[in-house]
Design an enzyme around this catalytic site. Structure first.
Site, PDB file in Angstrom:
ATOM      1  N   ASP A  50      29.577 -13.389  39.810  1.00  0.00           N
ATOM      2  CA  ASP A  50      29.526 -13.938  41.162  1.00  0.00           C
ATOM      3  C   ASP A  50      30.749 -14.844  41.206  1.00  0.00           C
ATOM      4  O   ASP A  50      30.740 -15.940  40.632  1.00  0.00           O
ATOM      5  CB  ASP A  50      28.247 -14.753  41.365  1.00  0.00           C
ATOM      6  N   HIS A  51      31.824 -14.378  41.846  1.00  0.00           N
ATOM      7  CA  HIS A  51      33.101 -15.077  41.646  1.00  0.00           C
ATOM      8  C   HIS A  51      33.091 -16.498  42.209  1.00  0.00           C
ATOM      9  O   HIS A  51      33.908 -17.322  41.822  1.00  0.00           O
ATOM     10  CB  HIS A  51      34.278 -14.258  42.189  1.00  0.00           C
ATOM     11  N   HIS A  90      26.439 -15.526  46.656  1.00  0.00           N
ATOM     12  CA  HIS A  90      27.324 -16.704  46.682  1.00  0.00           C
ATOM     13  C   HIS A  90      26.628 -17.948  47.260  1.00  0.00           C
ATOM     14  O   HIS A  90      26.662 -19.019  46.669  1.00  0.00           O
ATOM     15  CB  HIS A  90      28.571 -16.427  47.528  1.00  0.00           C
TER      16      HIS A  90
HETATM   17  C1  BG6 Z   1      33.013 -11.066  48.353  1.00  0.00           C
HETATM   18  C2  BG6 Z   1      32.451 -10.331  49.564  1.00  0.00           C
HETATM   19  O1  BG6 Z   1      32.037 -11.212  47.374  1.00  0.00           O
HETATM   20  O2  BG6 Z   1      33.456 -12.348  48.769  1.00  0.00           O
HETATM   21  C3  BG6 Z   1      33.486 -10.227  50.649  1.00  0.00           C
HETATM   22  O3  BG6 Z   1      32.053  -9.042  49.156  1.00  0.00           O
HETATM   23  C4  BG6 Z   1      34.057 -11.581  50.987  1.00  0.00           C
HETATM   24  O4  BG6 Z   1      32.945  -9.621  51.810  1.00  0.00           O
HETATM   25  C5  BG6 Z   1      34.501 -12.303  49.726  1.00  0.00           C
HETATM   26  O5  BG6 Z   1      35.181 -11.380  51.831  1.00  0.00           O
HETATM   27  C6  BG6 Z   1      34.899 -13.731  50.027  1.00  0.00           C
HETATM   28  O6  BG6 Z   1      35.459 -14.295  48.880  1.00  0.00           O
HETATM   29  P1  BG6 Z   1      36.457 -15.512  48.971  1.00  0.00           P
HETATM   30  O7  BG6 Z   1      36.725 -15.879  47.555  1.00  0.00           O
HETATM   31  O8  BG6 Z   1      37.673 -15.026  49.710  1.00  0.00           O
HETATM   32  O9  BG6 Z   1      35.729 -16.572  49.729  1.00  0.00           O
END
Ligand code: BG6
Length: 480
Positions: free
Chosen positions: A179-180, A242
Protein backbone atom coordinates in the site's frame (compact mmCIF):
# COMPACT_ATOMS: atom_id res chain seq x y z
CA UNK A 1 28.45 0.82 -1.85
CA UNK A 2 26.18 2.81 0.46
CA UNK A 3 23.03 1.32 1.98
CA UNK A 4 23.00 -1.58 -0.43
CA UNK A 5 19.87 -3.70 -0.32
CA UNK A 6 20.37 -7.25 0.83
CA UNK A 7 19.25 -8.75 -2.44
CA UNK A 8 21.98 -10.98 -3.80
CA UNK A 9 23.63 -10.57 -7.17
CA UNK A 10 22.13 -12.42 -10.12
CA UNK A 11 18.77 -11.51 -8.70
CA UNK A 12 15.95 -9.66 -10.33
CA UNK A 13 12.58 -8.01 -10.32
CA UNK A 14 9.96 -9.40 -12.65
CA UNK A 15 7.15 -6.94 -13.27
CA UNK A 16 3.86 -8.38 -14.49
CA UNK A 17 2.25 -5.33 -16.04
CA UNK A 18 5.58 -4.00 -17.30
CA UNK A 19 3.87 -1.79 -19.89
CA UNK A 20 1.31 -0.38 -17.47
CA UNK A 21 0.89 3.01 -15.93
CA UNK A 22 2.23 1.90 -12.55
CA UNK A 23 5.41 0.44 -14.00
CA UNK A 24 6.18 3.54 -16.04
CA UNK A 25 5.07 6.19 -13.56
CA UNK A 26 6.24 4.71 -10.29
CA UNK A 27 8.26 1.47 -10.46
CA UNK A 28 10.86 2.37 -13.08
CA UNK A 29 11.53 5.83 -11.60
CA UNK A 30 11.91 4.22 -8.16
CA UNK A 31 14.30 1.54 -9.48
CA UNK A 32 16.27 4.10 -11.46
CA UNK A 33 16.68 6.26 -8.36
CA UNK A 34 17.81 3.29 -6.27
CA UNK A 35 20.23 2.42 -9.05
CA UNK A 36 21.67 5.93 -9.27
CA UNK A 37 22.02 6.09 -5.50
CA UNK A 38 23.81 2.72 -5.65
CA UNK A 39 21.31 1.04 -3.41
CA UNK A 40 20.79 -1.99 -5.64
CA UNK A 41 23.14 -4.94 -6.13
CA UNK A 42 25.57 -4.47 -8.98
CA UNK A 43 24.32 -7.46 -10.92
CA UNK A 44 20.53 -7.40 -10.85
CA UNK A 45 18.05 -7.47 -13.69
CA UNK A 46 14.59 -6.07 -14.31
CA UNK A 47 12.20 -7.94 -16.54
CA UNK A 48 9.10 -6.10 -17.69
CA UNK A 49 6.39 -8.48 -18.86
CA UNK A 50 3.63 -7.26 -21.14
CA UNK A 51 1.41 -8.35 -23.98
CA UNK A 52 2.61 -5.74 -26.47
CA UNK A 53 4.83 -6.59 -29.31
CA UNK A 54 7.81 -4.49 -28.29
CA UNK A 55 11.46 -5.03 -29.00
CA UNK A 56 13.85 -4.37 -26.15
CA UNK A 57 14.80 -1.15 -27.88
CA UNK A 58 11.15 0.01 -28.10
CA UNK A 59 10.73 -0.73 -24.43
CA UNK A 60 13.84 1.13 -23.34
CA UNK A 61 12.81 4.16 -25.40
CA UNK A 62 9.49 4.33 -23.56
CA UNK A 63 11.02 3.72 -20.14
CA UNK A 64 13.53 6.48 -20.80
CA UNK A 65 10.81 9.01 -21.66
CA UNK A 66 8.99 8.25 -18.41
CA UNK A 67 12.16 8.51 -16.37
CA UNK A 68 12.87 11.90 -17.87
CA UNK A 69 9.44 13.01 -16.70
CA UNK A 70 9.12 11.28 -13.34
CA UNK A 71 12.50 10.57 -11.81
CA UNK A 72 13.14 12.29 -8.48
CA UNK A 73 16.87 12.12 -9.00
CA UNK A 74 18.06 14.17 -11.98
CA UNK A 75 17.96 12.15 -15.20
CA UNK A 76 21.47 11.57 -16.54
CA UNK A 77 22.09 9.92 -19.88
CA UNK A 78 25.18 8.00 -18.74
CA UNK A 79 23.37 6.63 -15.67
CA UNK A 80 20.47 5.57 -17.85
CA UNK A 81 22.89 3.71 -20.11
CA UNK A 82 24.12 1.43 -17.33
CA UNK A 83 20.60 1.17 -15.85
CA UNK A 84 19.17 0.13 -19.23
CA UNK A 85 21.65 -2.74 -19.56
CA UNK A 86 19.75 -4.44 -16.77
CA UNK A 87 16.31 -4.06 -18.30
CA UNK A 88 14.63 -6.74 -20.43
CA UNK A 89 11.24 -6.95 -22.04
CA UNK A 90 9.37 -10.25 -22.27
CA UNK A 91 6.14 -10.62 -24.20
CA UNK A 92 3.57 -13.11 -23.00
CA UNK A 93 -0.04 -13.59 -21.99
CA UNK A 94 0.34 -13.94 -18.27
CA UNK A 95 -2.97 -15.73 -17.88
CA UNK A 96 -1.88 -18.57 -20.20
CA UNK A 97 -0.32 -21.39 -18.18
CA UNK A 98 1.30 -22.97 -21.24
CA UNK A 99 3.56 -19.92 -21.69
CA UNK A 100 5.20 -20.18 -18.26
CA UNK A 101 7.75 -22.93 -19.03
CA UNK A 102 9.19 -20.59 -21.69
CA UNK A 103 9.31 -17.76 -19.17
CA UNK A 104 11.36 -19.92 -16.80
CA UNK A 105 13.64 -20.94 -19.67
CA UNK A 106 14.09 -17.24 -20.39
CA UNK A 107 15.15 -16.64 -16.77
CA UNK A 108 17.88 -19.27 -17.28
CA UNK A 109 18.89 -17.70 -20.57
CA UNK A 110 19.48 -14.30 -18.95
CA UNK A 111 21.09 -15.97 -15.91
CA UNK A 112 18.58 -14.92 -13.36
CA UNK A 113 19.96 -17.24 -10.71
CA UNK A 114 19.44 -15.48 -7.40
CA UNK A 115 16.37 -14.17 -5.68
CA UNK A 116 13.42 -13.17 -7.82
CA UNK A 117 10.83 -10.63 -6.73
CA UNK A 118 7.62 -10.99 -8.69
CA UNK A 119 5.71 -7.73 -8.80
CA UNK A 120 1.99 -7.93 -9.63
CA UNK A 121 1.40 -4.53 -11.25
CA UNK A 122 -1.67 -5.75 -13.09
CA UNK A 123 -5.43 -5.54 -12.59
CA UNK A 124 -6.53 -7.61 -9.57
CA UNK A 125 -8.32 -10.28 -11.60
CA UNK A 126 -4.91 -11.49 -12.84
CA UNK A 127 -3.36 -12.01 -9.41
CA UNK A 128 -4.87 -15.45 -8.96
CA UNK A 129 -4.07 -16.86 -12.42
CA UNK A 130 -0.49 -15.55 -12.28
CA UNK A 131 0.03 -17.09 -8.83
CA UNK A 132 -1.33 -20.44 -10.02
CA UNK A 133 0.76 -20.35 -13.19
CA UNK A 134 3.91 -19.47 -11.29
CA UNK A 135 3.59 -22.63 -9.22
CA UNK A 136 5.83 -24.41 -11.75
CA UNK A 137 8.71 -22.36 -10.38
CA UNK A 138 8.31 -23.97 -6.95
CA UNK A 139 8.59 -20.75 -5.08
CA UNK A 140 8.38 -22.42 -1.71
CA UNK A 141 11.69 -24.13 -2.47
CA UNK A 142 13.46 -21.26 -4.23
CA UNK A 143 14.33 -17.70 -3.41
CA UNK A 144 11.16 -15.90 -4.43
CA UNK A 145 9.13 -13.07 -3.05
CA UNK A 146 5.96 -11.54 -4.37
CA UNK A 147 4.70 -7.97 -4.13
CA UNK A 148 0.96 -7.71 -4.59
CA UNK A 149 -0.52 -4.36 -5.55
CA UNK A 150 -3.85 -3.27 -4.13
CA UNK A 151 -6.74 -3.77 -4.36
CA UNK A 152 -6.13 -7.29 -3.06
CA UNK A 153 -9.08 -8.91 -4.78
CA UNK A 154 -12.32 -7.04 -5.32
CA UNK A 155 -14.18 -8.16 -2.23
CA UNK A 156 -13.61 -10.31 0.83
CA UNK A 157 -14.37 -13.58 -0.99
CA UNK A 158 -11.93 -12.98 -3.83
CA UNK A 159 -9.32 -11.67 -1.38
CA UNK A 160 -9.62 -14.93 0.61
CA UNK A 161 -9.14 -17.04 -2.50
CA UNK A 162 -6.08 -15.00 -3.42
CA UNK A 163 -4.57 -15.17 0.05
CA UNK A 164 -5.06 -18.96 0.11
CA UNK A 165 -3.30 -19.39 -3.23
CA UNK A 166 -0.44 -17.07 -2.24
CA UNK A 167 0.06 -19.01 1.00
CA UNK A 168 0.27 -22.24 -0.97
CA UNK A 169 2.73 -20.85 -3.49
CA UNK A 170 5.08 -18.71 -1.40
CA UNK A 171 6.80 -19.17 1.94
CA UNK A 172 5.33 -17.36 4.96
CA UNK A 173 6.72 -13.84 5.13
CA UNK A 174 7.51 -13.79 1.41
CA UNK A 175 4.23 -12.18 0.36
CA UNK A 176 4.33 -8.37 0.46
CA UNK A 177 0.96 -6.59 0.30
CA UNK A 178 1.93 -3.15 -0.86
CA UNK A 179 0.00 0.00 0.00
CA UNK A 180 2.25 2.76 -1.27
CA UNK A 181 0.72 5.34 1.06
CA UNK A 182 2.52 3.52 3.88
CA UNK A 183 5.80 4.57 2.30
CA UNK A 184 4.96 8.27 2.12
CA UNK A 185 7.14 10.52 4.25
CA UNK A 186 4.34 12.31 6.10
CA UNK A 187 2.35 9.17 6.77
CA UNK A 188 5.44 7.74 8.40
CA UNK A 189 5.60 11.01 10.30
CA UNK A 190 2.10 10.78 11.85
CA UNK A 191 3.26 8.55 14.68
CA UNK A 192 6.19 10.81 15.51
CA UNK A 193 3.94 13.86 15.57
CA UNK A 194 1.38 12.07 17.73
CA UNK A 195 3.55 10.21 20.19
CA UNK A 196 6.72 12.29 20.48
CA UNK A 197 5.05 15.61 21.29
CA UNK A 198 3.35 15.92 24.64
CA UNK A 199 1.26 18.84 23.33
CA UNK A 200 -0.45 16.45 20.91
CA UNK A 201 -0.15 13.13 22.70
CA UNK A 202 -2.15 14.25 25.72
CA UNK A 203 -5.07 15.66 23.76
CA UNK A 204 -5.47 12.97 21.10
CA UNK A 205 -8.86 11.76 22.27
CA UNK A 206 -12.60 12.46 22.50
CA UNK A 207 -12.20 14.98 25.32
CA UNK A 208 -10.31 17.41 23.10
CA UNK A 209 -10.97 16.41 19.52
CA UNK A 210 -14.22 17.40 17.84
CA UNK A 211 -13.74 15.59 14.54
CA UNK A 212 -11.09 14.19 12.21
CA UNK A 213 -11.06 14.60 8.44
CA UNK A 214 -8.86 12.69 6.02
CA UNK A 215 -8.67 13.76 2.39
CA UNK A 216 -7.06 12.28 -0.69
CA UNK A 217 -7.99 14.46 -3.66
CA UNK A 218 -6.80 14.03 -7.20
CA UNK A 219 -7.13 16.33 -10.18
CA UNK A 220 -6.54 13.55 -12.71
CA UNK A 221 -9.32 11.36 -14.04
CA UNK A 222 -8.90 7.67 -14.84
CA UNK A 223 -6.40 8.39 -17.63
CA UNK A 224 -5.47 5.13 -19.37
CA UNK A 225 -6.81 2.94 -16.56
CA UNK A 226 -10.52 3.01 -17.41
CA UNK A 227 -10.71 -0.78 -17.80
CA UNK A 228 -9.37 -1.43 -14.32
CA UNK A 229 -11.01 1.53 -12.62
CA UNK A 230 -14.50 0.88 -13.91
CA UNK A 231 -14.42 -2.52 -12.16
CA UNK A 232 -13.03 -0.99 -9.02
CA UNK A 233 -14.20 2.56 -8.17
CA UNK A 234 -13.09 4.92 -5.42
CA UNK A 235 -14.16 2.68 -2.54
CA UNK A 236 -12.02 -0.25 -3.63
CA UNK A 237 -9.25 1.75 -5.27
CA UNK A 238 -8.53 4.26 -2.49
CA UNK A 239 -10.85 3.95 0.51
CA UNK A 240 -10.47 0.29 1.48
CA UNK A 241 -6.70 0.58 1.53
CA UNK A 242 -4.97 4.01 1.51
CA UNK A 243 -7.55 5.97 3.50
CA UNK A 244 -8.25 3.16 5.96
CA UNK A 245 -4.52 2.75 6.57
CA UNK A 246 -4.15 6.47 7.33
CA UNK A 247 -7.20 6.33 9.58
CA UNK A 248 -5.73 3.45 11.57
CA UNK A 249 -2.46 5.32 12.18
CA UNK A 250 -4.28 8.49 13.23
CA UNK A 251 -6.64 6.61 15.55
CA UNK A 252 -4.54 3.78 17.01
CA UNK A 253 -3.54 3.43 20.64
CA UNK A 254 0.13 3.99 21.32
CA UNK A 255 1.88 0.76 20.30
CA UNK A 256 3.56 -1.10 23.16
CA UNK A 257 6.82 -0.68 21.21
CA UNK A 258 7.66 1.22 18.04
CA UNK A 259 8.26 -2.06 16.25
CA UNK A 260 6.55 -3.47 13.21
CA UNK A 261 4.47 -6.16 14.94
CA UNK A 262 3.32 -3.88 17.75
CA UNK A 263 2.37 -1.10 15.31
CA UNK A 264 0.43 -3.50 13.10
CA UNK A 265 -1.40 -4.85 16.17
CA UNK A 266 -2.40 -1.32 17.22
CA UNK A 267 -3.68 -0.58 13.70
CA UNK A 268 -5.60 -3.84 13.62
CA UNK A 269 -7.39 -2.91 16.83
CA UNK A 270 -8.77 0.23 15.12
CA UNK A 271 -10.26 -1.87 12.32
CA UNK A 272 -11.76 -4.21 14.91
CA UNK A 273 -13.31 -1.26 16.72
CA UNK A 274 -14.89 0.38 13.66
CA UNK A 275 -18.54 0.79 14.52
CA UNK A 276 -20.65 -1.22 12.07
CA UNK A 277 -22.98 0.99 10.04
CA UNK A 278 -26.67 0.17 10.48
CA UNK A 279 -27.64 -0.79 6.89
CA UNK A 280 -30.76 1.40 6.77
CA UNK A 281 -28.67 4.40 7.93
CA UNK A 282 -26.05 4.07 5.22
CA UNK A 283 -27.23 7.33 3.61
CA UNK A 284 -25.97 9.19 6.69
CA UNK A 285 -22.54 7.55 6.36
CA UNK A 286 -21.68 7.22 2.71
CA UNK A 287 -22.04 9.42 -0.36
CA UNK A 288 -20.84 8.35 -3.79
CA UNK A 289 -20.37 10.51 -6.86
CA UNK A 290 -19.22 10.34 -10.45
CA UNK A 291 -17.56 13.12 -12.43
CA UNK A 292 -19.26 14.48 -15.54
CA UNK A 293 -17.68 12.91 -18.59
CA UNK A 294 -16.51 9.74 -16.82
CA UNK A 295 -18.75 7.52 -18.97
CA UNK A 296 -17.05 8.82 -22.10
CA UNK A 297 -13.59 7.79 -20.87
CA UNK A 298 -11.76 5.06 -22.74
CA UNK A 299 -12.77 1.52 -21.63
CA UNK A 300 -15.51 2.79 -19.32
CA UNK A 301 -19.05 1.43 -19.78
CA UNK A 302 -21.37 4.08 -21.30
CA UNK A 303 -23.89 3.43 -18.51
CA UNK A 304 -21.27 2.93 -15.78
CA UNK A 305 -22.45 3.18 -12.17
CA UNK A 306 -18.89 3.22 -10.81
CA UNK A 307 -18.12 5.91 -8.25
CA UNK A 308 -15.16 8.22 -8.82
CA UNK A 309 -15.80 9.98 -5.51
CA UNK A 310 -16.57 8.63 -2.06
CA UNK A 311 -17.10 10.36 1.27
CA UNK A 312 -17.64 8.35 4.42
CA UNK A 313 -18.39 9.03 8.07
CA UNK A 314 -16.93 6.49 10.46
CA UNK A 315 -17.14 6.05 14.21
CA UNK A 316 -14.72 4.13 16.36
CA UNK A 317 -16.29 2.28 19.19
CA UNK A 318 -13.68 2.53 21.93
CA UNK A 319 -12.86 4.58 24.98
CA UNK A 320 -10.56 7.02 23.17
CA UNK A 321 -12.88 7.91 20.30
CA UNK A 322 -16.42 7.47 21.57
CA UNK A 323 -18.64 9.88 19.60
CA UNK A 324 -15.85 11.48 17.51
CA UNK A 325 -16.69 11.35 13.80
CA UNK A 326 -13.98 10.54 11.26
CA UNK A 327 -14.90 11.91 7.84
CA UNK A 328 -12.86 10.53 5.00
CA UNK A 329 -13.17 11.43 1.34
CA UNK A 330 -11.41 10.82 -1.92
CA UNK A 331 -12.14 11.52 -5.56
CA UNK A 332 -10.82 12.04 -9.04
CA UNK A 333 -11.08 15.22 -11.12
CA UNK A 334 -11.42 17.40 -8.06
CA UNK A 335 -10.28 20.99 -7.65
CA UNK A 336 -6.88 20.18 -6.24
CA UNK A 337 -4.35 17.38 -5.83
CA UNK A 338 -3.78 17.13 -2.12
CA UNK A 339 -3.88 14.72 0.77
CA UNK A 340 -4.02 15.68 4.40
CA UNK A 341 -5.21 14.76 7.87
CA UNK A 342 -7.16 17.51 9.61
CA UNK A 343 -7.69 17.39 13.36
CA UNK A 344 -10.40 19.74 14.54
CA UNK A 345 -10.09 20.41 18.27
CA UNK A 346 -13.00 21.39 20.49
CA UNK A 347 -13.73 25.03 21.21
CA UNK A 348 -12.72 26.08 24.71
CA UNK A 349 -14.69 29.34 24.79
CA UNK A 350 -17.51 30.88 22.77
CA UNK A 351 -15.36 33.72 21.50
CA UNK A 352 -12.46 31.51 20.36
CA UNK A 353 -12.31 29.06 17.48
CA UNK A 354 -11.25 25.45 18.00
CA UNK A 355 -7.63 24.74 17.12
CA UNK A 356 -6.91 23.03 13.86
CA UNK A 357 -3.94 20.81 13.16
CA UNK A 358 -3.26 19.77 9.59
CA UNK A 359 -0.76 17.08 8.72
CA UNK A 360 0.02 17.80 5.07
CA UNK A 361 0.84 14.61 3.22
CA UNK A 362 1.12 15.85 -0.37
CA UNK A 363 1.99 17.68 -2.54
CA UNK A 364 3.38 19.86 0.24
CA UNK A 365 4.65 18.00 3.26
CA UNK A 366 4.40 19.71 6.60
CA UNK A 367 2.40 20.56 9.68
CA UNK A 368 0.03 23.45 10.16
CA UNK A 369 -1.46 24.64 13.43
CA UNK A 370 -4.15 27.24 13.90
CA UNK A 371 -4.52 28.73 17.36
CA UNK A 372 -5.85 31.78 19.23
CA UNK A 373 -4.04 34.80 20.63
CA UNK A 374 -5.17 38.09 22.13
CA UNK A 375 -5.76 40.67 19.46
CA UNK A 376 -2.59 42.74 19.41
CA UNK A 377 -2.99 46.28 20.70
CA UNK A 378 -5.54 47.83 23.01
CA UNK A 379 -8.51 45.70 22.12
CA UNK A 380 -9.17 42.58 24.10
CA UNK A 381 -10.64 40.37 21.38
CA UNK A 382 -9.30 37.05 20.15
CA UNK A 383 -7.39 36.65 16.95
CA UNK A 384 -6.74 33.42 15.07
CA UNK A 385 -3.16 32.88 13.90
CA UNK A 386 -1.22 30.03 12.35
CA UNK A 387 2.10 28.28 12.44
CA UNK A 388 2.89 26.60 9.17
CA UNK A 389 5.87 24.29 8.92
CA UNK A 390 6.62 23.33 5.34
CA UNK A 391 8.97 20.38 5.40
CA UNK A 392 9.09 19.98 1.63
CA UNK A 393 10.06 23.63 1.13
CA UNK A 394 13.49 22.87 2.52
CA UNK A 395 15.53 22.09 -0.58
CA UNK A 396 17.68 19.49 1.12
CA UNK A 397 14.57 17.52 2.15
CA UNK A 398 13.21 17.60 -1.37
CA UNK A 399 16.35 15.98 -2.68
CA UNK A 400 16.82 13.47 0.10
CA UNK A 401 13.30 12.23 0.68
CA UNK A 402 12.80 8.96 -1.19
CA UNK A 403 9.57 8.37 -3.07
CA UNK A 404 7.20 5.86 -1.47
CA UNK A 405 7.95 3.15 -4.04
CA UNK A 406 11.71 3.50 -3.58
CA UNK A 407 11.31 2.98 0.13
CA UNK A 408 9.00 0.02 -0.31
CA UNK A 409 10.98 -1.77 -3.02
CA UNK A 410 14.07 -1.46 -0.92
CA UNK A 411 12.24 -2.70 2.17
CA UNK A 412 11.09 -5.79 0.26
CA UNK A 413 14.62 -6.48 -0.97
CA UNK A 414 15.73 -6.24 2.67
CA UNK A 415 12.94 -8.62 3.75
CA UNK A 416 11.45 -5.87 5.91
CA UNK A 417 7.67 -6.26 6.20
CA UNK A 418 7.13 -3.26 8.49
CA UNK A 419 5.94 -0.88 5.73
CA UNK A 420 3.50 -3.35 4.17
CA UNK A 421 -0.12 -4.19 4.95
CA UNK A 422 -0.97 -7.40 6.73
CA UNK A 423 -3.52 -9.93 5.64
CA UNK A 424 -5.60 -9.65 8.85
CA UNK A 425 -5.92 -5.87 8.31
CA UNK A 426 -6.93 -6.35 4.69
CA UNK A 427 -9.55 -8.87 5.71
CA UNK A 428 -11.19 -6.52 8.23
CA UNK A 429 -11.14 -3.59 5.80
CA UNK A 430 -12.79 -5.66 3.07
CA UNK A 431 -15.39 -6.87 5.48
CA UNK A 432 -16.30 -3.29 6.39
CA UNK A 433 -16.30 -1.98 2.82
CA UNK A 434 -18.23 -4.99 1.47
CA UNK A 435 -20.96 -4.37 4.02
CA UNK A 436 -21.05 -0.65 3.24
CA UNK A 437 -21.34 -1.33 -0.51
CA UNK A 438 -24.05 -3.87 0.10
CA UNK A 439 -26.08 -1.52 2.32
CA UNK A 440 -25.59 1.37 -0.09
CA UNK A 441 -26.89 -0.67 -2.99
CA UNK A 442 -29.94 -1.75 -0.97
CA UNK A 443 -30.85 1.46 0.80
CA UNK A 444 -29.44 4.34 -1.20
CA UNK A 445 -27.93 3.55 -4.56
CA UNK A 446 -27.52 7.24 -5.33
CA UNK A 447 -24.63 8.21 -7.55
CA UNK A 448 -24.35 11.98 -7.46
CA UNK A 449 -22.86 13.72 -10.49
CA UNK A 450 -20.23 16.42 -10.03
CA UNK A 451 -18.33 18.71 -12.34
CA UNK A 452 -14.60 18.34 -12.84
CA UNK A 453 -12.59 20.90 -10.87
CA UNK A 454 -15.03 21.06 -7.95
CA UNK A 455 -14.92 19.59 -4.43
CA UNK A 456 -17.23 16.72 -5.44
CA UNK A 457 -20.99 16.38 -5.03
CA UNK A 458 -22.71 18.85 -2.69
CA UNK A 459 -24.59 15.93 -1.13
CA UNK A 460 -21.38 14.99 0.72
CA UNK A 461 -21.91 18.08 2.90
CA UNK A 462 -24.97 16.42 4.42
CA UNK A 463 -22.83 13.74 6.05
CA UNK A 464 -21.42 16.47 8.28
CA UNK A 465 -24.42 18.78 8.55
CA UNK A 466 -26.20 16.09 10.57
CA UNK A 467 -23.49 16.62 13.20
CA UNK A 468 -23.29 20.40 12.69
CA UNK A 469 -19.88 20.02 11.13
CA UNK A 470 -18.56 21.17 7.80
CA UNK A 471 -15.72 20.15 5.51
CA UNK A 472 -12.59 22.02 6.42
CA UNK A 473 -10.98 23.06 3.17
CA UNK A 474 -7.30 22.91 3.98
CA UNK A 475 -6.35 25.33 1.25
CA UNK A 476 -8.41 28.01 2.97
CA UNK A 477 -5.92 27.94 5.82
CA UNK A 478 -2.77 27.04 4.03
CA UNK A 479 -2.93 30.02 1.75
CA UNK A 480 -4.49 32.39 4.30
C1 BG6 B 1 -3.33 4.32 -6.51
C2 BG6 B 1 -4.71 4.33 -7.16
O1 BG6 B 1 -3.26 3.33 -5.53
O2 BG6 B 1 -3.11 5.59 -5.91
C3 BG6 B 1 -4.81 5.44 -8.17
O3 BG6 B 1 -4.91 3.08 -7.79
C4 BG6 B 1 -4.44 6.76 -7.56
O4 BG6 B 1 -6.12 5.50 -8.72
C5 BG6 B 1 -3.10 6.66 -6.84
O5 BG6 B 1 -4.32 7.71 -8.62
C6 BG6 B 1 -2.80 7.93 -6.07
O6 BG6 B 1 -1.50 7.85 -5.57
P1 BG6 B 1 -0.68 9.15 -5.22
O7 BG6 B 1 0.58 8.65 -4.62
O8 BG6 B 1 -0.48 9.90 -6.51
O9 BG6 B 1 -1.53 9.92 -4.26
Amino acid sequence: MTGQALMSNGSGIVIFGGTGDLAYRKLFPALYNLHVLEELPTDYQIIGIGRRDYSRWDYLTIVKEWLQKYSRVKYLEERFTDFSERIHYYKMDFDKAEQYPDLLAYFDEIKLQGEVIFYYAVAPQYFLPITKNLSIRNCRLRECKVIVEKPFGDDLTSAHALSKELKQSFLPGHVYYIDHYLGKEMILNIMTIRFFNSIFKGVWNKDFIESVQINAFETVGVESRGGYYDESGALRDMMQNHLFQILSIVAMEEPTAMESEEIKAAQLKVFQDLKPIVPTEIGKHLVLGQYAGYRQEDKVAPDSQTETYAAMKLLIDNERWQGVPFYIRTGKKLFSRESEVIIQFKQTAKEAEGNILIIKIQPDEGVYLKFNIKKPGKENGVQVVKMDFCQSCILENRINTPEAYERLLKACMNSDQSLFSKWDQIELCWNFIDQAIDSYQKYSGALYPYQAGTAGPKEADHLLLHDQHYWIEAEMFLEG
